[in-house]
Motif scaffolding. Structure first.
Motif, short mmCIF file in Angstrom:
data_model
loop_
_atom_site.label_atom_id
_atom_site.label_comp_id
_atom_site.label_asym_id
_atom_site.label_seq_id
_atom_site.Cartn_x
_atom_site.Cartn_y
_atom_site.Cartn_z
N MET A 1 11.56 -3.61 -6.40
CA MET A 1 10.20 -3.08 -6.26
C MET A 1 9.24 -4.15 -6.75
O MET A 1 9.43 -4.74 -7.81
CB MET A 1 10.05 -1.79 -7.07
CG MET A 1 8.76 -1.07 -6.80
SD MET A 1 8.84 0.65 -7.35
CE MET A 1 8.01 0.54 -8.90
N ILE A 2 8.20 -4.38 -5.95
CA ILE A 2 7.19 -5.38 -6.30
C ILE A 2 5.81 -4.79 -6.09
O ILE A 2 5.63 -3.85 -5.32
CB ILE A 2 7.34 -6.68 -5.48
CG1 ILE A 2 7.29 -6.40 -3.98
CG2 ILE A 2 8.62 -7.41 -5.85
CD1 ILE A 2 7.26 -7.64 -3.11
N ARG A 3 4.86 -5.36 -6.78
CA ARG A 3 3.46 -4.99 -6.56
C ARG A 3 2.73 -6.20 -6.01
O ARG A 3 3.09 -7.35 -6.31
CB ARG A 3 2.83 -4.45 -7.84
CG ARG A 3 2.86 -5.38 -9.00
CD ARG A 3 2.47 -4.65 -10.29
NE ARG A 3 2.39 -5.59 -11.38
CZ ARG A 3 1.29 -6.22 -11.76
NH1 ARG A 3 0.15 -5.96 -11.17
NH2 ARG A 3 1.32 -7.09 -12.76
N LEU A 4 1.73 -5.94 -5.18
CA LEU A 4 1.01 -7.01 -4.52
C LEU A 4 -0.48 -6.73 -4.59
O LEU A 4 -0.90 -5.57 -4.62
CB LEU A 4 1.42 -7.10 -3.04
CG LEU A 4 2.89 -7.34 -2.79
CD1 LEU A 4 3.46 -6.27 -1.89
CD2 LEU A 4 3.10 -8.70 -2.21
N GLY A 5 -1.27 -7.78 -4.61
CA GLY A 5 -2.72 -7.62 -4.60
C GLY A 5 -3.42 -8.94 -4.89
O GLY A 5 -2.79 -9.97 -5.09
N ARG A 6 -4.71 -8.87 -4.87
CA ARG A 6 -5.51 -10.05 -5.17
C ARG A 6 -5.97 -9.98 -6.61
O ARG A 6 -6.36 -8.92 -7.11
CB ARG A 6 -6.70 -10.12 -4.23
CG ARG A 6 -6.28 -10.19 -2.78
CD ARG A 6 -7.26 -10.98 -1.97
NE ARG A 6 -6.88 -10.95 -0.57
CZ ARG A 6 -6.24 -11.93 0.05
NH1 ARG A 6 -5.90 -13.01 -0.61
NH2 ARG A 6 -5.95 -11.84 1.32
N SER A 7 -5.89 -11.10 -7.29
CA SER A 7 -6.34 -11.18 -8.68
C SER A 7 -6.54 -12.64 -9.05
O SER A 7 -6.18 -13.54 -8.29
CB SER A 7 -5.32 -10.53 -9.62
OG SER A 7 -4.15 -11.32 -9.70
#
Length: 115
Positions: A93-99
């Motif tokens: 399980m991974i999380r993704l996004g802009r930061s």
């Protein structure tokens, strides 16, 4: 001594709070699933993750593991059931996004690692 301190700092309640914060702040969460929970499947999931991570990096999308529901053996069947999996297994399980970028982990010089 270090293990004793970790037990006081890394409690299940504190981990849930941290993970919840990370998940809520992510644009997406991806769960990589395989038909079987075998070494071959682990390798294939790792290869799939590698492609996702490289493409995400190319698009300036940050990514991080958020794997606790899968790593804890007692939670895995509940997590698989919650996902509606029948004969498959959630393996990553991974999380993704802009930061903003964060500093890289410290690394030892190559000559200290390779002989």
């Amino acid at each position: 001594m270090q293990l004793m301190i970790i037990g006081f700092v890394l409690t299940p309640k504190a981990q849930i709070k941290t993970d919840s914060k990370f998940i809520k702040s992510s644009s997406a969460v991806a769960v990589l699933v395989a038909e079987h929970n075998t070494k071959e499947s682990w390798i294939n999931i790792g290869r799939a993750y590698e492609r996702i991570a490289l493409q995400a990096t190319n698009l300036s999308i940050r990514h991080a593991f958020i794997n606790q529901p899968i790593e804890v053996n007692s939670l895995r069947p509940q997590f698989d059931s919650w996902l509606g999996l029948k004969n498959e297994s959630a393996l990553l399980m991974i999380r993704l996004g802009r930061s903003a970028s964060v500093p890289f982990s410290l690394r030892r010089p190559v000559d200290q690692v390779l002989m």
